[in-house]
Design an enzyme around this catalytic site. Structure first.
Site, mmCIF file in Angstrom:
data_model
loop_
_atom_site.group_PDB
_atom_site.id
_atom_site.type_symbol
_atom_site.label_atom_id
_atom_site.label_comp_id
_atom_site.label_asym_id
_atom_site.label_seq_id
_atom_site.Cartn_x
_atom_site.Cartn_y
_atom_site.Cartn_z
ATOM 1 N N HIS A 188 1.404 -0.941 -0.145
ATOM 2 C CA HIS A 188 0.383 0.072 0.208
ATOM 3 C C HIS A 188 1.232 1.319 -0.438
ATOM 4 O O HIS A 188 0.371 2.298 -0.972
ATOM 5 C CB HIS A 188 -0.858 0.074 0.974
ATOM 6 C CG HIS A 188 -1.889 -0.745 1.817
ATOM 7 N ND1 HIS A 188 -1.938 -1.497 2.881
ATOM 8 C CD2 HIS A 188 -2.952 -1.577 0.980
ATOM 9 C CE1 HIS A 188 -2.755 -2.791 2.499
ATOM 10 N NE2 HIS A 188 -3.371 -2.382 1.526
ATOM 11 N N ARG A 242 -1.451 -5.749 -8.289
ATOM 12 C CA ARG A 242 -0.344 -6.731 -8.356
ATOM 13 C C ARG A 242 -0.583 -8.203 -9.594
ATOM 14 O O ARG A 242 0.569 -7.514 -10.348
ATOM 15 C CB ARG A 242 -0.879 -7.656 -6.868
ATOM 16 C CG ARG A 242 -0.673 -6.278 -5.871
ATOM 17 C CD ARG A 242 -1.062 -7.085 -4.129
ATOM 18 N NE ARG A 242 -2.814 -7.571 -4.336
ATOM 19 C CZ ARG A 242 -2.931 -7.685 -3.401
ATOM 20 N NH1 ARG A 242 -3.056 -8.066 -2.115
ATOM 21 N NH2 ARG A 242 -4.909 -8.612 -3.656
ATOM 22 N N LYS A 297 -17.352 -8.739 6.029
ATOM 23 C CA LYS A 297 -16.042 -8.726 5.885
ATOM 24 C C LYS A 297 -15.120 -8.626 7.186
ATOM 25 O O LYS A 297 -15.399 -7.127 7.828
ATOM 26 C CB LYS A 297 -15.496 -8.691 4.862
ATOM 27 C CG LYS A 297 -14.052 -8.253 4.658
ATOM 28 C CD LYS A 297 -13.028 -7.969 3.771
ATOM 29 C CE LYS A 297 -11.951 -8.066 2.905
ATOM 30 N NZ LYS A 297 -11.644 -7.326 2.023
ATOM 31 N N SER A 335 -2.401 -8.060 3.187
ATOM 32 C CA SER A 335 -2.418 -7.694 4.238
ATOM 33 C C SER A 335 -3.270 -9.722 5.101
ATOM 34 O O SER A 335 -2.971 -9.259 6.292
ATOM 35 C CB SER A 335 -4.119 -7.090 4.612
ATOM 36 O OG SER A 335 -3.831 -5.733 4.415
HETATM 37 O O1 PNS Z 1 -9.035 -3.308 0.770
HETATM 38 P P1 PNS Z 1 -9.648 -4.081 -0.267
HETATM 39 O O2 PNS Z 1 -10.769 -5.139 0.490
HETATM 40 O O3 PNS Z 1 -9.565 -4.367 -0.816
HETATM 41 O O4 PNS Z 1 -11.048 -2.772 -0.222
HETATM 42 C C1 PNS Z 1 -11.708 -2.798 -0.883
HETATM 43 C C2 PNS Z 1 -13.048 -1.252 -0.836
HETATM 44 C C3 PNS Z 1 -12.694 -0.973 0.099
HETATM 45 C C4 PNS Z 1 -12.209 -0.918 -1.692
HETATM 46 C C5 PNS Z 1 -14.323 -1.961 -1.818
HETATM 47 O O5 PNS Z 1 -14.950 -3.349 -0.825
HETATM 48 C C6 PNS Z 1 -15.157 -0.858 -1.560
HETATM 49 O O6 PNS Z 1 -15.074 0.408 -2.472
HETATM 50 N N1 PNS Z 1 -15.975 -0.848 -0.363
HETATM 51 C C7 PNS Z 1 -17.182 0.060 -0.215
HETATM 52 C C8 PNS Z 1 -18.838 -0.423 -1.024
HETATM 53 C C9 PNS Z 1 -19.008 0.163 -1.957
HETATM 54 O O7 PNS Z 1 -19.285 0.905 -2.498
HETATM 55 N N2 PNS Z 1 -18.888 -1.254 -3.256
HETATM 56 C C10 PNS Z 1 -19.094 -0.860 -4.515
HETATM 57 C C11 PNS Z 1 -18.594 -1.456 -5.359
HETATM 58 S S1 PNS Z 1 -17.719 -2.798 -5.751
#
Ligand code: PNS
Length: 170
Positions: free
Chosen positions: A18, A92, A43, A130
């Protein structure tokens, strides 16, 4: 007019993968908001939201162009509330591609003026996640050069407290 980029994620915990994306993002954007998500969609995170925030804040405490915030609900709504139009994400390997494509298309459908900008993760971090870090830490492996010291310190504190109820996490 590079402006503000929002770098969203769970950061459970923050890793050098990150950090590498953020450092490189700062060469392109004027400022970056690190947007840490609440636990959503069931989650379960290992670190609490406050802990995830504090580890990220500590990591970027000397970087004036980085702001750390949390968000609930849709990412596109959060961007709108911050008057931001760019989502920054790291890629990645090809394994990330499908999920990232889906997310960026869903966000585009919901908010046509938002763009997702992808940056390839530097090769030396391409295996890093992570989840992998939590597994290595739990099993007592070395994480030097993979996560900041603050992560190791907090992980060990949490482990002591929670030894009995840790069975698994995502
Ligand atoms: O670190 P991560 O788990 O890959 O992050 C994922 C994240 C938080 C960016 C994603 O789950 C997100 O944007 N969540 C917010 C809910 C949302 O907007 N969902 C619709 C987009 S698919």
């Amino acid at each position: 007019m590079p402006g503000i980029a929002v770098y969203p994620g769970s950061f459970d915990p923050i890793t050098y993968g990150h950090i590498n994306i953020i450092d490189r993002g700062l060469k392109i954007f004027d400022s970056i908001i690190i947007a840490i998500s609440y636990n959503q969609s069931g989650k379960k995170s290992f670190f609490s939201l406050e802990e995830r925030v504090s580890m990220v804040q500590e990591t970027f405490k000397d970087e004036k162009r980085v702001v750390v915030e949390t968000f609930k609900g849709l990412l596109v709504d959060y961007l709108q509330s911050r008057n931001a139009k760019i989502i920054l994400r790291g890629l990645r390997t090809v394994a990330d591609f499908e999920f990232e494509l889906q997310m960026s298309l869903a966000n585009k459908k919901m908010s046509g003026n938002i763009e997702t900008v992808f940056m390839m993760t530097e090769g030396k971090y391409s295996f890093l996640s992570s989840s992998i870090i939590k597994e290595i830490l739990l099993l007592g492996g070395p994480v030097k050069d993979l996560v900041p010291d603050v992560v190791v310190k907090l992980f060990n504190e949490r482990l002591k407290e929670r030894k009995s109820d840790i069975v698994s996490w995502e």
